[in-house]
Structures are given as C-alpha cells and as structure tokens.
Design an enzyme around this catalytic site. Structure first.
Site, PDB file in Angstrom:
ATOM      1  N   LYS A 181       0.855  -1.194   0.000  1.00 19.75           N
ATOM      2  CA  LYS A 181       0.000   0.000   0.000  1.00 19.75           C
ATOM      3  C   LYS A 181       0.889   1.242   0.000  1.00 19.75           C
ATOM      4  CE  LYS A 181      -1.899   3.053   2.437  1.00 19.75           C
ATOM      5  NZ  LYS A 181      -1.907   4.375   1.748  1.00 19.75           N
ATOM      6  N   GLU A 255       9.698   1.305  10.685  1.00 15.48           N
ATOM      7  CA  GLU A 255      10.745   2.309  10.391  1.00 15.48           C
ATOM      8  C   GLU A 255      10.076   3.659  10.496  1.00 15.48           C
ATOM      9  OE1 GLU A 255      13.816   1.571   9.897  1.00 15.48           O
ATOM     10  OE2 GLU A 255      13.722  -0.560   9.437  1.00 15.48           O
ATOM     11  N   CYS A 289      13.958  10.738   6.476  1.00 14.99           N
ATOM     12  CA  CYS A 289      13.789  10.381   7.897  1.00 14.99           C
ATOM     13  C   CYS A 289      15.084  10.560   8.675  1.00 14.99           C
ATOM     14  CB  CYS A 289      13.288   8.950   8.000  1.00 14.99           C
ATOM     15  SG  CYS A 289      14.247   7.842   6.974  1.00 14.99           S
ATOM     16  N   GLU A 386       9.930  16.238  14.966  1.00 13.14           N
ATOM     17  CA  GLU A 386      10.290  15.990  13.570  1.00 13.14           C
ATOM     18  C   GLU A 386       9.516  16.966  12.686  1.00 13.14           C
ATOM     19  OE1 GLU A 386       8.881  12.462  11.444  1.00 13.14           O
ATOM     20  OE2 GLU A 386      10.886  12.233  10.600  1.00 13.14           O
TER      21      GLU A 386
HETATM   22  P1  NAP Z   1       2.432   8.300   7.485  1.00 11.83           P
HETATM   23  O1  NAP Z   1       1.412   9.375   7.461  1.00 11.83           O
HETATM   24  O2  NAP Z   1       2.661   7.581   8.751  1.00 11.83           O
HETATM   25  O3  NAP Z   1       2.005   7.286   6.326  1.00 11.83           O
HETATM   26  C1  NAP Z   1       2.788   6.183   5.964  1.00 11.83           C
HETATM   27  C2  NAP Z   1       1.898   5.166   5.272  1.00 11.83           C
HETATM   28  O4  NAP Z   1       0.945   4.643   6.204  1.00 11.83           O
HETATM   29  C3  NAP Z   1       1.076   5.733   4.133  1.00 11.83           C
HETATM   30  O5  NAP Z   1       0.938   4.754   3.135  1.00 11.83           O
HETATM   31  C4  NAP Z   1      -0.254   6.006   4.826  1.00 11.83           C
HETATM   32  O6  NAP Z   1      -1.336   6.074   3.958  1.00 11.83           O
HETATM   33  C5  NAP Z   1      -0.357   4.794   5.705  1.00 11.83           C
HETATM   34  N1  NAP Z   1      -1.280   4.971   6.831  1.00 11.83           N
HETATM   35  C6  NAP Z   1      -1.738   6.114   7.387  1.00 11.83           C
HETATM   36  N2  NAP Z   1      -2.519   5.838   8.464  1.00 11.83           N
HETATM   37  C7  NAP Z   1      -2.551   4.491   8.568  1.00 11.83           C
HETATM   38  C8  NAP Z   1      -3.168   3.594   9.494  1.00 11.83           C
HETATM   39  N3  NAP Z   1      -3.888   4.036  10.509  1.00 11.83           N
HETATM   40  N4  NAP Z   1      -2.972   2.258   9.335  1.00 11.83           N
HETATM   41  C9  NAP Z   1      -2.196   1.789   8.323  1.00 11.83           C
HETATM   42  N5  NAP Z   1      -1.605   2.590   7.409  1.00 11.83           N
HETATM   43  C10 NAP Z   1      -1.767   3.927   7.546  1.00 11.83           C
HETATM   44  O7  NAP Z   1       3.862   8.819   7.001  1.00 11.83           O
HETATM   45  P2  NAP Z   1       4.182   9.768   5.775  1.00 11.83           P
HETATM   46  O8  NAP Z   1       3.688  11.124   6.133  1.00 11.83           O
HETATM   47  O9  NAP Z   1       3.740   9.127   4.507  1.00 11.83           O
HETATM   48  O10 NAP Z   1       5.785   9.746   5.748  1.00 11.83           O
HETATM   49  C11 NAP Z   1       6.569  10.585   6.515  1.00 11.83           C
HETATM   50  C12 NAP Z   1       7.054   9.870   7.757  1.00 11.83           C
HETATM   51  O11 NAP Z   1       7.748   8.673   7.396  1.00 11.83           O
HETATM   52  C13 NAP Z   1       8.060  10.687   8.541  1.00 11.83           C
HETATM   53  O12 NAP Z   1       7.754  10.592   9.908  1.00 11.83           O
HETATM   54  C14 NAP Z   1       9.389   9.993   8.250  1.00 11.83           C
HETATM   55  O13 NAP Z   1      10.369  10.153   9.236  1.00 11.83           O
HETATM   56  C15 NAP Z   1       8.965   8.574   8.120  1.00 11.83           C
HETATM   57  N6  NAP Z   1       9.958   7.809   7.359  1.00 11.83           N
HETATM   58  C16 NAP Z   1      10.759   6.911   8.024  1.00 11.83           C
HETATM   59  C17 NAP Z   1      11.725   6.197   7.330  1.00 11.83           C
HETATM   60  C18 NAP Z   1      12.630   5.202   8.024  1.00 11.83           C
HETATM   61  O14 NAP Z   1      13.305   4.439   7.333  1.00 11.83           O
HETATM   62  N7  NAP Z   1      12.664   5.173   9.340  1.00 11.83           N
HETATM   63  C19 NAP Z   1      11.879   6.399   5.961  1.00 11.83           C
HETATM   64  C20 NAP Z   1      11.051   7.318   5.323  1.00 11.83           C
HETATM   65  C21 NAP Z   1      10.090   8.014   6.030  1.00 11.83           C
HETATM   66  P3  NAP Z   1      -1.835   7.529   3.435  1.00 11.83           P
HETATM   67  O15 NAP Z   1      -0.763   8.035   2.571  1.00 11.83           O
HETATM   68  O16 NAP Z   1      -3.020   7.238   2.662  1.00 11.83           O
HETATM   69  O17 NAP Z   1      -2.072   8.385   4.638  1.00 11.83           O
END
Ligand code: NAP
Length: 483
Positions: A181, A255, A289, A386
């Site tokens: 997804k 992650e 990240c 963050e």
């Molecule tokens: P996010 O809002 O947490 O979303 C990540 C994914 O989860 C998206 O596909 C999102 O779908 C989905 N999602 C949202 N709510 C969900 C739920 N309740 N249950 C299951 N899936 C759900 O993160 P983002 O804004 O896309 O990405 C930014 C974040 O990712 C930052 O905090 C960054 O630090 C972190 N990140 C971490 C790493 C690492 O390797 N540690 C790497 C890259 C990014 P939708 O898009 O439809 O909301």
C-alpha cells in the site's frame, strides 16, 4: 491533467488490473505545479480482502511455494534488469509525483532500488539454518528459516519506489507474498513497478498493490490473513500499527520518524562539515527520515557555522524537479508546506533564536526555502519535534561532556552524525549516541548491505543486510530421533 501518457493507475490484484469495488478515487498531484497528474482507486475493504486472499493462495501455490530459491533469485534479477532498463521513465515519474529533483530520483532513488533487488536476489540461495548439538541422546537437531506468509508493505511518500523495494526485495527473496500500500500522495511509481513484476514472471498473486488512504492501510493491517506488517512512516501511525499487530500477535517491523543530531566538534573541518550537513539536511528538501536537523556546534564556532550554512542553503536553486539545475524541489503537498512554514514561524518566534534571511518563493508549486535557525536551545519545539522539511537548527555547546545527553534529548533515535578530525573522539561519540545509524564525517548514505532502522520512537526491527532476511522469516526447530 499532466502530460503523462503511459500511466498505470489501476491496482494489481491476483494478476489483474482492478479499478476498485467502491468507485472512489484519489487524485495525485505534481507538487512542482500543484496540477493533478491523475487519479487512482481508493481501495475498500473488499479490495483489500481480495488482495490478501490472492496473496494467501499464491503463498500456498506450487508455482510460488514450491519455486526453487535459484528461480526466485532469477525472477528478482529479471525485475532488477527491467527496472534498470526503464530507469529514466521511473525517475521522471517519481520526480513528477513526489517532487524530488531529477538528480535525486535518477542518481539515488532508482539505482538504490535496482541495487536492492540484486542484493536480495543474491540472498535467496543463501538462507541457511543451523545444526545444533543437543544434550539429548540419539537426536539430530536442525533449524529452517521459513517465510511468514502474506506481508503487508506500507510505505511513505518521501522515497516511494525505493522504500517499496527495500521491503519487496527481501520479502520475495525469502518466499513470502505481499500486498503493497503506497502513500496516497505518491502511488505512481509503485503501480509502474507492479507492471514490471508481472513481466518479470512472478506468479499471479505474489505481488498485489492496493491504493488508498489511511482506511485502506488500516484494513490491510487488520486483515486476519496478513502475517506481517512492514511499515515505514510516521511515529504516530507506527504506534497505532504496533498496538494493533501486538493485539493480533502479527509480526511487525516499524521504520519511523527521526530528528538526527549532527555533532560538529571544535576541531572539525568547518567547511567540510557545512557541505556535508547541507547535503545531510537538505536532500529531498529535508523530507528524509535521517535528515540532519540539529547541529551542535562549539559556541566559539557557532556563528561561523550558522552563517556558512545559511549562505550555502541560500545559494541552492529551488525549482521544479524536472527543471535542469534544480537543487531543491517542492515539498510533497500544500498541507505539508503549510505545516513546515508553521514550524519556521514557531522557531523564529522563540526567545534567543535567530532566523537567517530567506528570499521569497514564487511559483505555483509547494515550495519552501530552507530556513536556518541559530541560537536554538534543546527545549525549543524546532529542536525536539520531527519537521520533515528544510529547517536546520544550530545549537551552541560549551561542554563536550554534555553532547551525548543533548543529542539524545528527543524521542527519536534513527540517525546521527559526528564531524571531527579526531577519529577516536568521533568513534567514542558514535558508540554512545542512541541512534540506529551514525555517520562519521559524511552525509547520510545507505547501502543494501548495511542494517537500517531506529532506536527509541524511531522504530522496531531492522531492514537491509541479513537483518531483513531475519525480519521476513521465522525459525523452525526440527528434531529427528535417530534410535
Ligand atoms: P504516514 O502518514 O505515517 O504514512 C505512511 C503510510 O501509512 C502511508 O501509506 C499512509 O497512507 C499509511 N497509513 C496512514 N494511516 C494508517 C493507518 N492508521 N494504518 C495503516 N496505514 C496507515 O507517514 P508519511 O507522512 O507518509 O511519511 C513521513 C514519515 O515517514 C516521517 O515521519 C518519516 O520520518 C517517516 N519515514 C521513516 C523512514 C525510516 O526508514 N525510518 C523512511 C522514510 C520516512 P496515506 O498516505 O493514505 O495516509
């Protein structure tokens, strides 16, 4: 609509392209212009269930379950070749959908994805168990590493293709099946990759892709047919997934977010540190990240470092990712741009902090000029939370003995950097700081062979290297009576 003619916008379920059962769609935008590129289906519970059931059948099928490791390796290598052959189109599509400069998508994100596929193709034939001398008479004991079953791969919007492949490659190398997804803002390269998966010869149902919003992700996490959730995204959603998978006793890898400190010791080469920290802080406009975001600088050199960092940031060319010469692209969405600008205002208004001069932005896209804040203290929000954008906070220090505690004074622990000419000091700091990865005198690089993941609220488990093989398998103990 955007002038992309060969876009794949349907979902891949059981080898078929499906437009979704509920008829809803989600637009995806070019963040460099604000224009809609196309729309993708919003998968409902029935679509998610169909994808999980297809993946379950494929997992049990002789075509996949019985496929020899060498043949799994060949399929992954074919996928790597197909991706490499189409690298230019993938890079352009990633830039159009995500915003990152073409130099980042074509020079880093797509080649890194290709490399991951080849690296894990190599592992497919090398996943061994052990034989163990037991203190029991007349028995032989061995272990097997077995795939988990259907894995839900949920990815964020900052490096959509690359992070999808970080999960896909080890999941397939170990014999699992998957439902991917992608983030709703950036589904297009994942759908294009699904097309290549079919051409690479993976049996139907081994790889499925569902598009949609948080509800789609939640339905996937909660589906009883899912054995493992591999999630990259925010700490907030990670906590929700951890709670749910904990209740359901599913495997999970998380992650999550970061707030990387970058420690510049008093003897550091300041000019090299400025250059490395500009890359570390501003790659993909800080939507990384592990981005370096908090710069701890000896107070005697704090102003010099901050001025040079601000001058370097101001000299970077902001523009559409597809425009030649662009150093910094837009942020992924208007909502995210507004959130980041609110943080800049919060930092500017803190007593004692200084916002270095920024020129105004023009253009329709979701652009944010880098913001350098100096004189920042540990308790300020910009130093703790963050931001995930081009906001760089410079913090003076007087006592080097306090550095580790100050660097660790956030909930996160994903990455950290140390800049020093004294390699013993640098390694001592690297060993003590609570972060999953520490880079010494360099920007944050990644390699398929180097374990990747976070401490504290930055996650659970590790990806890459052998760690990902462990994360996508479980150990079975087999006893044989020899009497
Ligand atoms: P996010 O809002 O947490 O979303 C990540 C994914 O989860 C998206 O596909 C999102 O779908 C989905 N999602 C949202 N709510 C969900 C739920 N309740 N249950 C299951 N899936 C759900 O993160 P983002 O804004 O896309 O990405 C930014 C974040 O990712 C930052 O905090 C960054 O630090 C972190 N990140 C971490 C790493 C690492 O390797 N540690 C790497 C890259 C990014 P939708 O898009 O439809 O909301």
């Amino acid at each position: 609509m955007h002038p992309h003619t060969d876009l794949r916008t349907d979902m891949l379920i059981d080898g078929d392209w499906i437009s979704g059962s509920c008829g809803g769609t989600i637009p995806t935008y070019d963040p460099g212009t604000g224009a809609v590129i196309t729309e993708v289906p919003e998968a409902g519970e029935a679509d998610v269930a169909a994808a999980v059931e297809a993946a379950s059948r494929a997992f049990e099928s002789p075509e996949w379950g019985g496929m020899l490791p060498a043949d799994r390796a060949k399929a992954l290598l074919r996928l790597a070749d197909l991706l490499e052959a189409d690298a230019d189109a993938f890079a352009r599509l990633e830039t159009a959908d995500q915003g990152q400069p073409l130099g980042v998508s074509s020079g880093f994100a797509v080649p890194n994805a290709v490399e991951h596929l080849r690296y894990y193709a190599g592992w497919a034939t090398k996943i061994t168990g052990v034989t163990t001398p037991l203190s029991v008479p007349d028995v032989d004991h061995r272990t097997r590493r077995e795939p988990l079953g259907v894995c839900a791969l949920i990815t964020p919007w900052n490096f959509p293709l690359m992070i999808c492949v970080w999960k896909l490659a080890p999941a397939l190398a170990t014999g699992n099946t998957v439902v991917v997804k992608p983030a709703e803002q950036t589904p297009l390269t994942t759908l294009r990759l699904a097309e290549l998966v079919r051409r690479a010869g993976f049996p139907d149902g081994v790889v499925n892709v569902v598009t949609g919003g948080p509800g789609t992700g939640r339905a996937l996490v909660e589906h009883p047919g899912v054995a493992k959730v591999s999630f990259t995204g925010s700490t907030e959603v990670g906590r929700e997934i951890a709670a749910r998978t904990g209740h359901d006793l599913k495997h999970v890898s998380l992650e999550l977010g970061g707030k990387a400190p970058s420690i510049i010791t008093s003897d550091a080469d300041i000019d090299a540190a400025v250059q490395g920290n500009l890359t570390g802080g501003l790659l993909n406009s800080g939507q990384v990240c592990a981005a370096y975001t908090r710069f701890f600088v000896d107070s005697a050199r704090h102003d010099e470092f901050a001025e040079k960092l601000a001058a370097g940031a101001a000299s970077m060319k902001l523009g559409h990712g597809l425009t030649e010469g662009t150093d910094l692209g837009p942020l992924v969405s208007a909502e995210h741009r507004d959130r980041v600008e609110r943080y800049v205002a919060v930092g500017r208004d803190e007593d004692g902090a200084r916002l270095h001069e920024r020129s105004p932005v023009d253009g329709e896209g979701y652009f944010v000029r880098p913001a350098v804040l100096s004189g920042v203290t540990d308790d300020m929000r910009v130093a703790r939370e963050e931001i995930f954008g081009p906001v760089l906070s410079v913090l003076p220090y007087d006592d080097p003995d306090e550095l580790v505690a100050r660097a660790d004074a956030t909930d996160h622990g994903l990455g950290a950097a140390v800049w020093s000419r004294d390699i013993a000091t640098a390694n001592r700091l690297a060993n003590r700081v609570r972060a999953g990865t520490v880079w010494i005198n360099m920007p944050p690089l990644l390699d398929a062979a180097a374990s990747w993941g976070g401490m504290k609220a930055s996650g659970l488990g590790r990806e890459m290297g052998w760690s990902a093989i462990e994360a996508f398998t479980e150990v079975k103990s087999v006893w044989t009576h020899l009497g």
